[in-house]
Scaffold this motif. Structure first.
Motif, PDB file in Angstrom:
ATOM      1  N   ARG A   9      33.471  28.943  46.364  1.00  0.00           N
ATOM      2  CA  ARG A   9      34.493  29.179  47.389  1.00  0.00           C
ATOM      3  C   ARG A   9      34.889  30.653  47.365  1.00  0.00           C
ATOM      4  NH1 ARG A   9      35.581  24.749  50.913  1.00  0.00           N
ATOM      5  NH2 ARG A   9      34.641  22.985  49.829  1.00  0.00           N
ATOM      6  N   VAL A  10      35.070  31.198  48.557  1.00  0.00           N
ATOM      7  CA  VAL A  10      35.553  32.570  48.682  1.00  0.00           C
ATOM      8  C   VAL A  10      36.688  32.585  49.688  1.00  0.00           C
ATOM      9  CG1 VAL A  10      33.297  33.577  48.123  1.00  0.00           C
ATOM     10  CG2 VAL A  10      33.913  33.156  50.524  1.00  0.00           C
ATOM     11  N   ARG A  11      37.499  33.609  49.618  1.00  0.00           N
ATOM     12  CA  ARG A  11      38.587  33.789  50.586  1.00  0.00           C
ATOM     13  C   ARG A  11      38.719  35.262  50.911  1.00  0.00           C
ATOM     14  NH1 ARG A  11      43.365  35.451  47.820  1.00  0.00           N
ATOM     15  NH2 ARG A  11      43.162  35.218  45.548  1.00  0.00           N
ATOM     16  N   HIS A  12      39.375  35.531  52.036  1.00  0.00           N
ATOM     17  CA  HIS A  12      39.596  36.907  52.463  1.00  0.00           C
ATOM     18  C   HIS A  12      40.591  37.597  51.534  1.00  0.00           C
ATOM     19  CE1 HIS A  12      37.352  36.843  56.261  1.00  0.00           C
ATOM     20  NE2 HIS A  12      37.800  35.598  56.414  1.00  0.00           N
ATOM     21  N   GLY A  13      40.319  38.832  51.212  1.00  0.00           N
ATOM     22  CA  GLY A  13      41.256  39.623  50.431  1.00  0.00           C
ATOM     23  C   GLY A  13      42.216  40.369  51.338  1.00  0.00           C
ATOM     24  N   GLU A  14      42.997  41.253  50.748  1.00  0.00           N
ATOM     25  CA  GLU A  14      43.989  41.990  51.524  1.00  0.00           C
ATOM     26  C   GLU A  14      43.343  43.076  52.368  1.00  0.00           C
ATOM     27  OE1 GLU A  14      46.929  43.466  48.874  1.00  0.00           O
ATOM     28  OE2 GLU A  14      47.662  41.472  48.285  1.00  0.00           O
ATOM     29  N   LYS A  15      42.236  43.635  51.896  1.00  0.00           N
ATOM     30  CA  LYS A  15      41.562  44.687  52.639  1.00  0.00           C
ATOM     31  C   LYS A  15      40.616  44.087  53.669  1.00  0.00           C
ATOM     32  CE  LYS A  15      41.597  47.724  48.569  1.00  0.00           C
ATOM     33  NZ  LYS A  15      40.746  48.468  47.598  1.00  0.00           N
ATOM     34  N   GLU A  16      40.338  44.873  54.694  1.00  0.00           N
ATOM     35  CA  GLU A  16      39.428  44.418  55.740  1.00  0.00           C
ATOM     36  C   GLU A  16      38.030  44.226  55.146  1.00  0.00           C
ATOM     37  OE1 GLU A  16      38.011  45.722  60.246  1.00  0.00           O
ATOM     38  OE2 GLU A  16      39.354  46.998  59.087  1.00  0.00           O
ATOM     39  N   ASP A  17      37.397  43.135  55.479  1.00  0.00           N
ATOM     40  CA  ASP A  17      36.045  42.803  55.020  1.00  0.00           C
ATOM     41  C   ASP A  17      35.974  42.580  53.505  1.00  0.00           C
ATOM     42  OD1 ASP A  17      35.080  42.984  57.615  1.00  0.00           O
ATOM     43  OD2 ASP A  17      34.680  45.131  57.423  1.00  0.00           O
ATOM     44  N   GLU A  18      37.101  42.389  52.850  1.00  0.00           N
ATOM     45  CA  GLU A  18      37.103  42.104  51.416  1.00  0.00           C
ATOM     46  C   GLU A  18      37.101  40.595  51.204  1.00  0.00           C
ATOM     47  OE1 GLU A  18      39.719  43.129  47.398  1.00  0.00           O
ATOM     48  OE2 GLU A  18      40.717  42.937  49.339  1.00  0.00           O
ATOM     49  N   PHE A  19      36.218  40.133  50.324  1.00  0.00           N
ATOM     50  CA  PHE A  19      36.167  38.719  49.966  1.00  0.00           C
ATOM     51  C   PHE A  19      36.336  38.575  48.465  1.00  0.00           C
ATOM     52  CE2 PHE A  19      34.305  38.569  54.121  1.00  0.00           C
ATOM     53  CZ  PHE A  19      34.652  37.329  54.624  1.00  0.00           C
ATOM     54  N   LEU A  20      37.062  37.512  48.066  1.00  0.00           N
ATOM     55  CA  LEU A  20      37.346  37.252  46.662  1.00  0.00           C
ATOM     56  C   LEU A  20      36.770  35.905  46.263  1.00  0.00           C
ATOM     57  CD1 LEU A  20      41.102  38.339  46.612  1.00  0.00           C
ATOM     58  CD2 LEU A  20      39.104  39.748  46.056  1.00  0.00           C
ATOM     59  N   LEU A  21      36.293  35.826  45.043  1.00  0.00           N
ATOM     60  CA  LEU A  21      35.813  34.560  44.511  1.00  0.00           C
ATOM     61  C   LEU A  21      37.002  33.699  44.100  1.00  0.00           C
ATOM     62  CD1 LEU A  21      33.367  32.844  43.550  1.00  0.00           C
ATOM     63  CD2 LEU A  21      33.617  33.958  41.322  1.00  0.00           C
ATOM     64  N   ASP A  22      36.960  32.429  44.446  1.00  0.00           N
ATOM     65  CA  ASP A  22      38.057  31.535  44.088  1.00  0.00           C
ATOM     66  C   ASP A  22      37.515  30.138  43.845  1.00  0.00           C
ATOM     67  OD1 ASP A  22      40.727  30.604  43.693  1.00  0.00           O
ATOM     68  OD2 ASP A  22      41.439  32.138  45.075  1.00  0.00           O
ATOM     69  N   GLN A  23      38.397  29.168  43.685  1.00  0.00           N
ATOM     70  CA  GLN A  23      37.996  27.792  43.428  1.00  0.00           C
ATOM     71  C   GLN A  23      39.074  26.851  43.944  1.00  0.00           C
ATOM     72  OE1 GLN A  23      37.526  27.703  39.177  1.00  0.00           O
ATOM     73  NE2 GLN A  23      39.698  27.977  38.764  1.00  0.00           N
ATOM     74  N   ILE A  24      38.673  25.624  44.257  1.00  0.00           N
ATOM     75  CA  ILE A  24      39.648  24.623  44.695  1.00  0.00           C
ATOM     76  C   ILE A  24      40.478  24.195  43.491  1.00  0.00           C
ATOM     77  CG2 ILE A  24      39.921  22.306  45.650  1.00  0.00           C
ATOM     78  CD1 ILE A  24      37.296  22.728  47.143  1.00  0.00           C
ATOM     79  N   GLY A  83      35.219  43.317  41.004  1.00  0.00           N
ATOM     80  CA  GLY A  83      36.581  42.865  40.718  1.00  0.00           C
ATOM     81  C   GLY A  83      37.018  41.677  41.541  1.00  0.00           C
ATOM     82  N   ALA A  84      36.096  41.002  42.198  1.00  0.00           N
ATOM     83  CA  ALA A  84      36.454  39.893  43.094  1.00  0.00           C
ATOM     84  C   ALA A  84      36.883  38.640  42.341  1.00  0.00           C
ATOM     85  CB  ALA A  84      35.284  39.561  44.018  1.00  0.00           C
ATOM     86  N   ALA A  85      36.695  38.607  41.012  1.00  0.00           N
ATOM     87  CA  ALA A  85      37.122  37.455  40.213  1.00  0.00           C
ATOM     88  C   ALA A  85      37.953  37.934  39.034  1.00  0.00           C
ATOM     89  CB  ALA A  85      35.913  36.662  39.737  1.00  0.00           C
ATOM     90  N   ARG A  86      38.811  38.910  39.276  1.00  0.00           N
ATOM     91  CA  ARG A  86      39.606  39.495  38.202  1.00  0.00           C
ATOM     92  C   ARG A  86      40.457  38.447  37.495  1.00  0.00           C
ATOM     93  NH1 ARG A  86      41.354  43.201  41.059  1.00  0.00           N
ATOM     94  NH2 ARG A  86      39.814  44.783  40.522  1.00  0.00           N
ATOM     95  N   TRP A  87      40.954  37.466  38.233  1.00  0.00           N
ATOM     96  CA  TRP A  87      41.793  36.424  37.635  1.00  0.00           C
ATOM     97  C   TRP A  87      41.031  35.622  36.571  1.00  0.00           C
ATOM     98  CZ3 TRP A  87      39.898  31.513  38.176  1.00  0.00           C
ATOM     99  CH2 TRP A  87      38.949  31.323  39.204  1.00  0.00           C
ATOM    100  N   ALA A  88      39.694  35.559  36.676  1.00  0.00           N
ATOM    101  CA  ALA A  88      38.897  34.822  35.706  1.00  0.00           C
ATOM    102  C   ALA A  88      38.478  35.688  34.519  1.00  0.00           C
ATOM    103  CB  ALA A  88      37.657  34.253  36.386  1.00  0.00           C
ATOM    104  N   ASN A  89      38.904  36.970  34.525  1.00  0.00           N
ATOM    105  CA  ASN A  89      38.564  37.928  33.467  1.00  0.00           C
ATOM    106  C   ASN A  89      37.060  38.139  33.328  1.00  0.00           C
ATOM    107  OD1 ASN A  89      41.270  38.421  32.630  1.00  0.00           O
ATOM    108  ND2 ASN A  89      41.249  36.467  31.516  1.00  0.00           N
ATOM    109  N   LYS A  90      36.334  37.932  34.422  1.00  0.00           N
ATOM    110  CA  LYS A  90      34.899  38.202  34.456  1.00  0.00           C
ATOM    111  C   LYS A  90      34.533  38.681  35.845  1.00  0.00           C
ATOM    112  CE  LYS A  90      33.320  34.987  30.865  1.00  0.00           C
ATOM    113  NZ  LYS A  90      32.397  33.875  30.535  1.00  0.00           N
ATOM    114  N   ASN A  91      33.339  39.251  35.965  1.00  0.00           N
ATOM    115  CA  ASN A  91      32.874  39.665  37.282  1.00  0.00           C
ATOM    116  C   ASN A  91      32.029  38.542  37.891  1.00  0.00           C
ATOM    117  OD1 ASN A  91      30.036  40.027  36.423  1.00  0.00           O
ATOM    118  ND2 ASN A  91      30.827  41.816  35.303  1.00  0.00           N
TER     119      ASN A  91
END
Length: 823
Positions: A401-416, A381-389
């Motif tokens: 690009r990745v960024r920290h999520g709200e949970k500890e040690d959680e990383f999310l996929l993102d883009q510039i 679910g790290a790229a839920r905004w893109a409607n894909k995994n």
């Protein structure tokens, strides 16, 4: 025997001659060298190069500029053991010799004779090293060595030992742009001098010999060997005990880079400060240790940064995934350290970390490696905004690009984000810059869109056109036709402006036209008052006339303006009609704390007239026979004029004018016009294109959205409390932001997020009608009267007699087919 005596005599004569020649040669050499030696007394006035420090309004550090890190210290600030560490390795007899250690020099000469090389260790005292650092080149020549010795002797005669040692400790290079022991302690250990442990002191003392190749970061093993040798020497000389030396040698090498902690980072503002300081003081502004205090509020600046990042991320996510940054060629068996090397040179942007994909899994997850070699997981679910995994979007070797999520040690996929944004927030009463963001990431692009990008403001420019019309006799209750119109120039070209979304609403009041952002009303109104009059009038807001189009398209915001200039213009409305100049440097001090400059800005004053730049009591107002008297004394209540004095809103004490020596900002527009536009733009928020801002729950919030053709630019400019704030969103390549990306959708959310923080705890700004206004009532058919019935509106008293209940304020309607010179 006589022959032997003759030989001995001639031998003695020859030696005497050679000695005399050597003495003459040495004397000549001494004369030549000594005549070229500098004046040692200048060392007392030596200014060490120090960086430029930039601080927020509360003193928090925003930025440091300079090629070198240096924090000069006095000898009393250097712990005794740290001094002893340097003496142990560099010059144990420092406090005994007179500048030249002849024992060390003798050893060095012997080594030169026996090895045939001029590059031999030892021989240079700390005093000689200071002489070389300040006055001589590092070249290895006998003449330079003699000059160094002569300078050292002179220095010992001119300066005390502690002064010389302090110069050495502040001047020496420690690698990694660190000059001086204090800067070295901060960079390698993140500590002040009095916080250093013994092993750290010894490590620092070993750096100046090999500052680049032997510092504890570039070569920790070589640095450890030298540290341990210094500790043994300190024990040998009695500076520390053998047990203390052994304990310090047992400590592992632990140096790491420590940049100065930035407590209130604002890189776009900091760069503005650097450029302004160089303009004021020349290139040496970044080497003389200046301390600059800005007007930036660190809380508001942090809120602005976060609002821009969140707003651009929200915009970008609406338009989906646009692919990886690039794909690196990596071997199938490459380990994490090898993968991380593919990220070299890729900077962190905002909170987005560069990462390279190591593997994907069947459950939709992926594993990526960060620049520091860490491997982290991206959940399905790290790229839920893109409607894909992540596994569906990525493959091994992709750089993302990745960024920290709200949970500890959680990383999310993102883009510039492909979009960019600028935010400018000014104190409307003084022009002081409180927050500024010039783009998504300064590290990614240093172009400052807040001050350098010239973009079309669209409908957010309309309040300036309305103000010009109000100067010509229009008012919020005036009726203007919202209907098709065609203009033709002398060459036969036609222009048919349209409302956004099409449609026409017929006759409508100007208040409603601004609330609903009707384009054709603005065009007709500008046509009525004249383009040249409007251009001249609008320059009073601080715009350059050359920026304003000399045709009717100006009414739709086709001027190319910077966000900073637009925010300045909106400050005129918010402060009651005064033009304030934006400024951001409050105070400049030198390295000794002496004030070099202190800003004294011109301030807006609603109740002031000015004489010679000073505030004075207002003169009596006589308008069309109505005498409203002089402005009240400071603190004295003043009721609105005319009907407002009887049944208008409750009155409040008028703020006292600035002190007699204060600078008063020049009046740009009539205070009554400012009141009318503020009232109308508050309605834009309450029931118009800016209704999303109602979430702030404040009645003093107002503003105007703006959008341009094909949604290339989205704006929201407005005010609340003491602030005037502008937000722009667009793309650097001028491409469209996308379908229906209006100002209210792309820019307003950023403005709201920022103002939610900025207005917390701020009192509600009043907007009471000033003297010289009369309340009128407008019924459903547009008829106006001064008696009750219908919607209330405040108009200027001189406009009251000219009001007519007509669809066209200035006479019969022009033929739509008539030709106008509008281009």
């Amino acid at each position: 025997m006589p022959r032997f005596r003759r030989l001995l005599r001639w031998t003695l004569i020859a030696f005497a001659g050679l000695a005399l020649l050597a003495a003459v040669a040495l004397g000549a050499l001494y004369y030549v060298i000594s005549s070229e030696l500098p004046d040692i007394s200048t060392l007392r006035d030596t200014e060490m190069q120090e960086p430029l420090y930039v601080h927020a309004a509360d003193g928090k550090l925003m930025a440091v500029f300079g090629e070198s890190r240096r924090y000069p210290v006095t000898i009393d600030q250097v712990p005794q053991r740290l001094r002893q560490a340097f003496l142990a390795i560099e010059d144990a007899r420092f406090y005994e010799h007179g500048g030249v250690d002849y024992k060390g020099t003798g050893r060095a000469v012997w080594l030169m004779v026996t090895t045939g090389s001029l590059k031999v260790p030892g021989g240079s005292t700390i005093t000689q090293q200071v002489a070389r650092q300040f006055y001589l080149s590092p070249e290895v020549k006998i003449k330079r060595k003699l000059a160094e010795m002569l300078l050292a002797i002179r220095m010992e005669q001119e300066l005390g030992k502690d002064e010389i040692l302090a110069l050495y400790l502040n001047k020496s290079f420690f690698g990694n742009r660190a000059y001086g022991v204090a800067a070295a302690a901060e960079f390698y250990y993140g500590k002040k001098l009095d916080e250093l442990a013994l092993d750290e002191m010894a490590s620092l003392a070993g750096i100046p010999k090999f500052p680049s190749s032997g510092n504890p970061i570039s070569n920790p093993e070589r640095a450890r060997i030298r540290r341990d040798y210094i500790l043994d020497r300190m024990a040998e000389l009695g500076y520390v005990s053998a047990a203390e030396a052994a304990a310090a040698k047992a400590v592992p090498m632990h140096a790491s880079p420590h940049e100065p902690p930035l407590e209130a980072p604002a890189p776009y503002v900091a760069e503005m400060v650097r450029q302004e300081m160089i303009a004021r003081y020349g290139p040496e502004a970044v080497t003389r240790g200046y301390r600059v205090t800005t007007t930036i509020d660190p809380v508001l600046q942090a809120a602005a940064d976060q609002a821009v990042r969140d707003g651009l991320r929200l915009y970008d996510h609406r338009h989906g995934w646009h692919g990886v940054e690039r794909t690196a060629e990596v071997a199938a068996d490459a380990d994490d350290a090898t993968l991380a090397k593919a990220l070299a040179g890729i900077t962190v942007q905002a909170d987005l970390l560069p990462a390279i994909v190591a593997a994907t899994a069947a459950d939709g997850s992926a594993e990526v490696v960060l620049a520091d070699g860490r491997r982290v997981a991206l959940a399905p679910g790290a790229a839920r905004w893109a409607n894909k995994n992540p596994a569906a979007l990525l493959k091994r070797g992709d750089v993302v690009r990745v960024r920290h999520g709200e949970k500890e040690d959680e990383f999310l996929l993102d883009q510039i984000p492909r979009g960019q944004s600028a935010l400018v927030s000014l104190d409307a009463n003084t022009g002081a810059l409180r927050a500024l963001v010039g783009g998504y990431s300064f590290a990614g692009n240093k172009f400052n869109r807040a001050t350098q990008a010239r973009r079309q403001p669209g409908s957010s420019f309309k309040p300036f056109v309305y103000a010009a019309a109000f100067e010509k006799g229009f008012n919020p209750a005036s009726i203007v036709l919202d209907a098709p119109v065609v203009f033709r120039d002398r060459r036969g070209n036609t222009w048919s402006p349209q409302n956004d979304g099409g449609g026409f609403r017929g006759p409508m009041r100007l208040r409603e036209a601004l609330v609903q952002s009707r384009n054709l009303v603005s065009v007709r109104m500008l046509d009525a008052i004249g383009v040249e009059f409007a251009r001249n009038y609008i320059t009073q807001f601080g715009f350059d006339q050359a920026e304003l189009p000399p045709n009717l398209s100006m009414s739709l915001g086709t001027a190319s303006l910077t966000p900073l200039s637009v925010a300045r213009g909106y400050a005129v409305f918010a402060n009651g009609g005064s033009r304030v100049d934006p400024w951001f440097i409050d105070e400049v001090r030198d390295r000794d704390g002496q004030v070099l400059s202190k800003e004294n800005p011109a301030m807006a004053c609603r109740t002031c007239a000015t004489v010679g730049g000073r505030a004075v009591a207002g003169a009596p107002q006589v308008v069309d026979g109505f005498n409203f008297g002089a402005l009240p004394a400071p603190g004295q209540a003043q009721a609105p004029a005319g009907e407002a004095a009887q049944d208008g809103p409750a009155t409040a004490a008028v703020p006292a004018p600035p002190a007699a020596d204060a600078k008063v900002a020049p009046r740009a527009i009539d205070e009554r016009t400012a009141y009318q536009l503020v009232s109308m733009m508050r309605d834009v928020v309450q029931r118009g294109t800016g209704t999303a801002a109602k979430v702030l729950g404040r009645e003093d919030v107002g503003g105007k959205t703006g959008s341009t053709n094909d949604h290339r630019d989205a704006w929201f400019s407005g005010f609340g409390g003491p602030l005037a704030t502008t937000v722009w969103v667009g793309r650097d390549d001028f491409r469209s932001l996308g379908y229906r990306e209006y100002g209210g959708k792309a820019a307003l959310p950023i403005w709201i997020d920022y103002m939610r923080v900025a207005l917390e705890g701020q009192p509600i700004a009043a907007n009471d009608p000033p003297p010289g206004m009369v309340k009128v009532y407008v019924d459903g058919s547009g008829r106006m009267s001064t008696e009750g019935g219908g919607l209330a509106e405040y108009v200027k008293v001189e406009d009251l007699e000219r009001m007519q209940n007509s669809l066209d304020f200035f006479g019969p309607e022009q033929d739509d087919e008539a030709a106008f010179d509008i281009f």
